[in-house]
Design a protein around this motif. Structure first.
Motif, PDB file in Angstrom:
ATOM      1  N   ARG A  22       0.892  -1.168   0.000  1.00  0.00           N
ATOM      2  CA  ARG A  22       0.000   0.000   0.000  1.00  0.00           C
ATOM      3  C   ARG A  22       0.924   1.211   0.000  1.00  0.00           C
ATOM      4  N   VAL A  23       0.731   2.137  -0.951  1.00  0.00           N
ATOM      5  CA  VAL A  23       1.607   3.299  -1.087  1.00  0.00           C
ATOM      6  C   VAL A  23       0.783   4.562  -0.876  1.00  0.00           C
ATOM      7  N   PHE A  24       1.242   5.393   0.078  1.00  0.00           N
ATOM      8  CA  PHE A  24       0.570   6.641   0.419  1.00  0.00           C
ATOM      9  C   PHE A  24       1.495   7.825   0.166  1.00  0.00           C
ATOM     10  N   GLY A  25       0.920   8.922  -0.254  1.00  0.00           N
ATOM     11  CA  GLY A  25       1.588  10.213  -0.195  1.00  0.00           C
ATOM     12  C   GLY A  25       1.050  10.926   1.032  1.00  0.00           C
ATOM     13  N   CYS A  26       1.925  11.406   1.901  1.00  0.00           N
ATOM     14  CA  CYS A  26       1.507  12.037   3.155  1.00  0.00           C
ATOM     15  C   CYS A  26       2.051  13.459   3.221  1.00  0.00           C
ATOM     16  N   THR A  27       1.194  14.406   3.546  1.00  0.00           N
ATOM     17  CA  THR A  27       1.618  15.795   3.732  1.00  0.00           C
ATOM     18  C   THR A  27       1.000  16.319   5.020  1.00  0.00           C
ATOM     19  N   ASP A  28       1.688  17.266   5.642  1.00  0.00           N
ATOM     20  CA  ASP A  28       1.112  17.966   6.780  1.00  0.00           C
ATOM     21  C   ASP A  28       1.817  19.303   6.973  1.00  0.00           C
ATOM     22  N   ALA A  29       1.220  20.129   7.792  1.00  0.00           N
ATOM     23  CA  ALA A  29       1.727  21.476   8.072  1.00  0.00           C
ATOM     24  C   ALA A  29       2.358  21.510   9.457  1.00  0.00           C
ATOM     25  N   PRO A  30       3.204  22.504   9.719  1.00  0.00           N
ATOM     26  CA  PRO A  30       3.782  22.631  11.060  1.00  0.00           C
ATOM     27  C   PRO A  30       2.692  22.634  12.133  1.00  0.00           C
ATOM     28  N   GLY A  31       2.908  21.846  13.176  1.00  0.00           N
ATOM     29  CA  GLY A  31       1.965  21.762  14.281  1.00  0.00           C
ATOM     30  C   GLY A  31       0.878  20.722  14.105  1.00  0.00           C
ATOM     31  N   ASP A  32       0.681  20.198  12.888  1.00  0.00           N
ATOM     32  CA  ASP A  32      -0.355  19.186  12.677  1.00  0.00           C
ATOM     33  C   ASP A  32      -0.069  17.949  13.528  1.00  0.00           C
ATOM     34  N   LEU A  33      -1.138  17.361  14.082  1.00  0.00           N
ATOM     35  CA  LEU A  33      -1.056  16.180  14.938  1.00  0.00           C
ATOM     36  C   LEU A  33      -1.917  15.083  14.331  1.00  0.00           C
ATOM     37  N   THR A  34      -1.373  13.865  14.235  1.00  0.00           N
ATOM     38  CA  THR A  34      -2.161  12.735  13.746  1.00  0.00           C
ATOM     39  C   THR A  34      -2.812  12.027  14.925  1.00  0.00           C
ATOM     40  N   HIS A  35      -3.875  11.299  14.637  1.00  0.00           N
ATOM     41  CA  HIS A  35      -4.488  10.426  15.636  1.00  0.00           C
ATOM     42  C   HIS A  35      -3.603   9.188  15.789  1.00  0.00           C
ATOM     43  N   VAL A  36      -3.821   8.406  16.835  1.00  0.00           N
ATOM     44  CA  VAL A  36      -3.077   7.165  17.026  1.00  0.00           C
ATOM     45  C   VAL A  36      -3.466   6.201  15.901  1.00  0.00           C
ATOM     46  N   HIS A  37      -2.453   5.620  15.255  1.00  0.00           N
ATOM     47  CA  HIS A  37      -2.686   4.717  14.137  1.00  0.00           C
ATOM     48  C   HIS A  37      -1.569   3.679  14.064  1.00  0.00           C
ATOM     49  N   ARG A  38      -1.762   2.652  13.244  1.00  0.00           N
ATOM     50  CA  ARG A  38      -0.788   1.566  13.072  1.00  0.00           C
ATOM     51  C   ARG A  38      -0.255   1.567  11.651  1.00  0.00           C
ATOM     52  N   HIS A  39       1.001   1.111  11.531  1.00  0.00           N
ATOM     53  CA  HIS A  39       1.605   0.836  10.235  1.00  0.00           C
ATOM     54  C   HIS A  39       2.200  -0.563  10.279  1.00  0.00           C
ATOM     55  N   PRO A  40       2.043  -1.333   9.209  1.00  0.00           N
ATOM     56  CA  PRO A  40       2.839  -2.557   9.100  1.00  0.00           C
ATOM     57  C   PRO A  40       4.281  -2.151   8.789  1.00  0.00           C
ATOM     58  N   ALA A  41       5.175  -3.103   8.677  1.00  0.00           N
ATOM     59  CA  ALA A  41       6.548  -2.796   8.274  1.00  0.00           C
ATOM     60  C   ALA A  41       6.494  -1.960   6.997  1.00  0.00           C
ATOM     61  N   SER A  42       7.327  -0.909   6.940  1.00  0.00           N
ATOM     62  CA  SER A  42       7.216   0.065   5.852  1.00  0.00           C
ATOM     63  C   SER A  42       8.571   0.625   5.475  1.00  0.00           C
ATOM     64  N   VAL A  43       8.589   1.280   4.319  1.00  0.00           N
ATOM     65  CA  VAL A  43       9.705   2.118   3.903  1.00  0.00           C
ATOM     66  C   VAL A  43       9.137   3.519   3.734  1.00  0.00           C
ATOM     67  N   MET A  44       9.797   4.514   4.344  1.00  0.00           N
ATOM     68  CA  MET A  44       9.378   5.901   4.205  1.00  0.00           C
ATOM     69  C   MET A  44      10.454   6.660   3.444  1.00  0.00           C
ATOM     70  N   VAL A  45      10.012   7.454   2.467  1.00  0.00           N
ATOM     71  CA  VAL A  45      10.907   8.314   1.697  1.00  0.00           C
ATOM     72  C   VAL A  45      10.483   9.748   1.958  1.00  0.00           C
ATOM     73  N   THR A  46      11.428  10.570   2.441  1.00  0.00           N
ATOM     74  CA  THR A  46      11.132  11.970   2.710  1.00  0.00           C
ATOM     75  C   THR A  46      11.371  12.782   1.436  1.00  0.00           C
ATOM     76  N   LEU A  47      10.359  13.488   0.983  1.00  0.00           N
ATOM     77  CA  LEU A  47      10.505  14.365  -0.178  1.00  0.00           C
ATOM     78  C   LEU A  47      10.883  15.778   0.244  1.00  0.00           C
ATOM     79  N   THR A  48      10.598  16.105   1.505  1.00  0.00           N
ATOM     80  CA  THR A  48      11.000  17.374   2.121  1.00  0.00           C
ATOM     81  C   THR A  48      11.656  17.038   3.453  1.00  0.00           C
ATOM     82  N   GLY A  49      12.236  18.029   4.109  1.00  0.00           N
ATOM     83  CA  GLY A  49      12.749  17.815   5.462  1.00  0.00           C
ATOM     84  C   GLY A  49      11.622  17.336   6.368  1.00  0.00           C
TER      85      GLY A  49
END
Length: 103
Positions: free
Chosen positions: A10-37
């Motif tokens: 499953r491949v997601f694009g994830c974006t957020d703004a400074p201060g944004d908070l996510t709810h508690v969630h789970r991830h299976p084993a994953s690879v994350m690639v940072t496109l920005t800092g």
């Protein structure tokens, strides 16, 4: 944003703004690639973990449950590749964040 889903990945694009908070969630084993800092505080019931990664970094993430807050001063953009075929390890639920990077 869901980019691709199959029985293997499953491949997601994830974006957020400074201060944004996510709810508690789970991830299976994953690879994350940072496109920005990427500056984030991860929380899962144990000690918080502050993670700072430059743009263009790829990291292995063991299966985990957490919430996160963008603690940086800029929006973040990452691609997350969740590996659905990797067996879940019996992990300490307080272990958070990126595992060792692979060269």
């Amino acid at each position: 944003m869901l980019l691709l889903e199959s029985e293997h990945v499953r491949v997601f694009g994830c974006t957020d703004a400074p201060g944004d908070l996510t709810h508690v969630h789970r991830h299976p084993a994953s690879v994350m690639v940072t496109l920005t800092g990427f500056d984030r505080r991860l929380v899962a019931g144990g000690p918080d973990l502050d993670v700072a990664l430059p743009a263009g970094t790829a990291v292995w993430l063991p299966a985990q449950r957490h919430s996160g807050r963008n603690t940086g001063s800029t929006p973040t953009h990452t691609i997350l590749l969740e590996l659905l075929d990797v067996p879940v390890e019996d992990r300490d639920p307080t272990v958070l964040g990126p595992g060792p990077s692979q060269s």
